[in-house]
Design an enzyme around this catalytic site. Structure first.
Site: not given
Length: 292
Positions: A152, A235, A267
């Site tokens: 991320s 995602d 995610h």
């Protein structure tokens, strides 16, 4: 729809990864994520020899944790893990989890701390992760291969490491491989969202810290690096687009890059599962190191 055409509430939703998980409610998925990372890190600390809070600079947040396999082998690979949390959340304290399956394979794992917002700003964080890599190389000059993994916001920071002009540093790292997991590579779309409130980035800061703008520098600095751009099936469309467009830009520049669209992940689970030796990305990393 292009992000510039989105209303702000849609843009906020696109950049709220917890709202796209199919496993549980948004708040619950974040709580479960922190719990999973903490438990994995505790397990890693029980399995490995550890060096905790090793300084790589003079700042309070400039420390790293090292997870060392119990080995006499000189053929030791090292992975530097850069945590996520939107540059304002999480820390190295719950970032040792990927050592669990790697310890047995004579792989050292280094979890990097950096000064998250609001105390730290984007320029500082990028400078810190770059200096942490230099420090690791200086302390572990005997390693046979250096690898990066970021999730991320950490994938953004790892991409910024790959895009460093090392002429300003005492050393040029030879990074053999990098896993950029569910990253953000263009910071402009988040400027008007809640993510930027503690970061307070201007457009100028966002542009100079966007890996998507620095592909020529990455080619110059990291042409020998094998790059995996990984994205979760669940995602958000905007997160998936970030990875797809960055992958295409690296491929067009002639770099050694592959795209991994990881099925049945969101995610958070896409990185949590690196605690498992049988997980697709764990096996890919070991294969890259010649340890499968």
């Amino acid at each position: 729809m292009h992000w510039m055409e989105m209303k702000n509430d849609e843009l906020e939703k696109q950049y709220s990864p917890s709202r796209w998980s199919h496993r549980m409610a948004a708040d619950d998925v974040i709580k479960a994520h922190v719990k999973a990372l903490k438990e994995g890190t505790e397990q890693a600390r029980s399995l490995a020899q550890t060096l905790i809070n090793v300084p790589y600079g003079d700042g309070d947040g400039e420390k790293l944790d090292v997870y060392i396999p119990r080995t006499n082998s000189l053929d030791v690979n090292l992975v530097i893990y850069i945590h996520g949390g939107y540059w304002q959340f999480l820390s190295k304290e719950e970032s040792g989890f990927m050592a669990v399956p790697l310890i047995d394979k004579d792989v050292v794992v280094v979890a990097v701390g950096y000064t998250i917002a609001p105390k730290g700003d984007m320029d500082l964080m990028v400078s810190q992760v770059r200096r942490s890599v230099v420090s690791v190389i200086q302390q572990y000059s005997h390693i046979s291969g250096l690898y990066l993994c970021g999730h991320s916001a950490g994938a953004h920071l790892a991409a910024m490491v790959l895009s460093t002009d090392w002429s300003q540093y005492s050393i040029t790292p030879n990074i053999k491989g990098a896993f950029l997991v569910s990253g953000i590579f263009d910071l402009l779309p988040i400027l008007s969202t809640y993510v930027n409130e503690p970061l307070k980035m201007t457009e100028e800061v966002a542009v100079r810290n966007s890996p998507s703008q620095l592909v020529p520098q990455l080619k110059q600095s990291s042409s020998g690096c094998q790059i995996v751009v990984a994205v979760a099936q669940n995602d958000s469309p905007e997160f998936r687009k970030q990875s797809e467009e960055y992958y295409k830009a690296l491929e067009a520049a002639g770099l050694n890059v592959t795209m991994e669209d990881v099925a049945n992940t969101d995610h958070f689970s896409i990185i949590e599962q690196l605690v498992d030796a049988d997980y697709h990305l764990t096996k890919l990393l070991l294969k890259m190191m010649g340890k499968s």
